[in-house]
Design a protein around this motif. Structure first.
Motif, short mmCIF file in Angstrom:
data_model
loop_
_atom_site.label_atom_id
_atom_site.label_comp_id
_atom_site.label_asym_id
_atom_site.label_seq_id
_atom_site.Cartn_x
_atom_site.Cartn_y
_atom_site.Cartn_z
N ASN A 47 3.68 31.16 76.45
CA ASN A 47 4.72 31.90 75.75
C ASN A 47 4.33 33.37 75.60
O ASN A 47 5.15 34.27 75.80
CB ASN A 47 5.00 31.27 74.39
N GLN A 48 3.08 33.64 75.26
CA GLN A 48 2.61 35.02 75.13
C GLN A 48 2.65 35.74 76.48
O GLN A 48 3.01 36.92 76.56
CB GLN A 48 1.20 35.07 74.52
N PHE A 49 2.32 35.04 77.54
CA PHE A 49 2.40 35.60 78.89
C PHE A 49 3.85 35.98 79.21
O PHE A 49 4.12 37.07 79.72
CB PHE A 49 1.85 34.59 79.90
N ARG A 50 4.78 35.09 78.90
CA ARG A 50 6.21 35.35 79.14
C ARG A 50 6.69 36.55 78.32
O ARG A 50 7.45 37.38 78.82
CB ARG A 50 7.04 34.13 78.76
N LEU A 51 6.25 36.64 77.07
CA LEU A 51 6.67 37.75 76.23
C LEU A 51 6.10 39.09 76.71
O LEU A 51 6.81 40.11 76.69
CB LEU A 51 6.26 37.50 74.78
N LYS A 52 4.88 39.10 77.18
CA LYS A 52 4.31 40.33 77.75
C LYS A 52 5.09 40.75 78.99
O LYS A 52 5.35 41.94 79.20
CB LYS A 52 2.83 40.13 78.11
N THR A 85 15.84 35.57 81.22
CA THR A 85 15.74 34.53 82.25
C THR A 85 14.59 34.81 83.22
O THR A 85 13.90 33.88 83.63
CB THR A 85 17.06 34.36 83.01
N GLN A 86 14.37 36.08 83.54
CA GLN A 86 13.27 36.42 84.45
C GLN A 86 11.90 36.14 83.82
O GLN A 86 10.91 36.00 84.54
CB GLN A 86 13.35 37.88 84.87
N SER A 87 11.89 36.04 82.52
CA SER A 87 10.63 35.77 81.81
C SER A 87 10.45 34.29 81.49
O SER A 87 9.47 33.91 80.85
CB SER A 87 10.59 36.58 80.51
N GLY A 88 11.40 33.47 81.90
CA GLY A 88 11.24 32.03 81.75
C GLY A 88 11.81 31.43 80.49
O GLY A 88 11.57 30.26 80.19
N PHE A 89 12.58 32.19 79.72
CA PHE A 89 13.21 31.65 78.52
C PHE A 89 14.58 31.09 78.88
O PHE A 89 15.32 31.71 79.65
CB PHE A 89 13.33 32.72 77.43
N LEU A 90 14.91 29.95 78.31
CA LEU A 90 16.17 29.29 78.64
C LEU A 90 17.27 29.55 77.63
O LEU A 90 18.45 29.48 77.97
CB LEU A 90 15.94 27.78 78.77
N THR A 91 16.90 29.86 76.40
CA THR A 91 17.92 30.10 75.38
C THR A 91 17.67 31.45 74.70
O THR A 91 16.54 31.86 74.46
CB THR A 91 17.94 29.01 74.29
N ARG A 92 18.77 32.11 74.40
CA ARG A 92 18.73 33.43 73.77
C ARG A 92 18.04 33.35 72.40
O ARG A 92 17.22 34.21 72.07
CB ARG A 92 20.15 33.97 73.63
N SER A 93 18.36 32.34 71.63
CA SER A 93 17.80 32.25 70.28
C SER A 93 16.27 32.10 70.32
O SER A 93 15.57 32.75 69.53
CB SER A 93 18.44 31.11 69.50
N ASN A 94 15.76 31.28 71.22
CA ASN A 94 14.30 31.12 71.32
C ASN A 94 13.64 32.42 71.77
O ASN A 94 12.58 32.80 71.26
CB ASN A 94 13.94 29.99 72.28
N PHE A 95 14.26 33.09 72.72
CA PHE A 95 13.71 34.35 73.21
C PHE A 95 13.67 35.39 72.10
O PHE A 95 12.63 36.02 71.86
CB PHE A 95 14.53 34.86 74.40
N TYR A 96 14.79 35.58 71.41
CA TYR A 96 14.84 36.58 70.35
C TYR A 96 13.87 36.25 69.22
O TYR A 96 13.19 37.14 68.70
CB TYR A 96 16.26 36.72 69.80
N PHE A 134 10.28 36.90 70.50
CA PHE A 134 10.06 38.33 70.68
C PHE A 134 9.90 39.03 69.34
O PHE A 134 9.00 39.84 69.15
CB PHE A 134 11.22 38.94 71.49
N GLN A 135 10.77 38.70 68.40
CA GLN A 135 10.72 39.29 67.06
C GLN A 135 9.39 38.96 66.37
O GLN A 135 8.78 39.84 65.75
CB GLN A 135 11.89 38.77 66.22
N GLN A 136 8.93 37.73 66.51
CA GLN A 136 7.67 37.34 65.87
C GLN A 136 6.48 38.08 66.48
O GLN A 136 5.54 38.44 65.78
CB GLN A 136 7.45 35.83 66.01
N THR A 137 6.53 38.32 67.78
CA THR A 137 5.41 38.96 68.46
C THR A 137 5.43 40.48 68.32
O THR A 137 4.40 41.10 68.07
CB THR A 137 5.39 38.57 69.95
N TYR A 138 6.60 41.08 68.50
CA TYR A 138 6.69 42.54 68.55
C TYR A 138 7.31 43.18 67.31
O TYR A 138 7.35 44.40 67.20
CB TYR A 138 7.46 42.98 69.80
N GLY A 139 7.82 42.36 66.39
CA GLY A 139 8.35 42.89 65.14
C GLY A 139 9.69 43.59 65.26
O GLY A 139 10.09 44.30 64.34
N GLN A 140 10.35 43.42 66.38
CA GLN A 140 11.67 44.00 66.58
C GLN A 140 12.40 43.24 67.69
O GLN A 140 11.78 42.48 68.43
CB GLN A 140 11.56 45.49 66.92
#
Length: 64
Positions: free
Chosen positions: A7-12, A30-41, A44-50
């Motif tokens: 997950n951290q690799f995908r977020l980077k 989608t290019q980063s391997g996330f299937l749902t918008r809610s999981n991605f957001y 991302f928010q938890q890792t990058y704070g925005q």
């Protein structure tokens, strides 16, 4: 654990795409391997704070 590492690799990867490409946030997701918008957001928010869109507009200095 392995899922956290992946997950951290995908977020980077997503952060790099947001910073270095004109791809839409949905394309980055989608290019980063996330299937749902809610999981991605959420991840991302938890890792990058925005949100991904906010990150694109003003990435942290260490990520530029």
């Amino acid at each position: 654990n392995v899922s956290h590492y992946v997950n951290q690799f995908r977020l980077k990867h997503a952060a790099a795409l947001l910073h270095n490409s004109d791809a839409s946030v949905a394309e980055v997701m989608t290019q980063s391997g996330f299937l749902t918008r809610s999981n991605f957001y959420r991840a991302f928010q938890q890792t990058y704070g925005q949100s991904p869109a906010s990150y694109r507009e003003d990435p942290p200095k260490q990520d530029r």
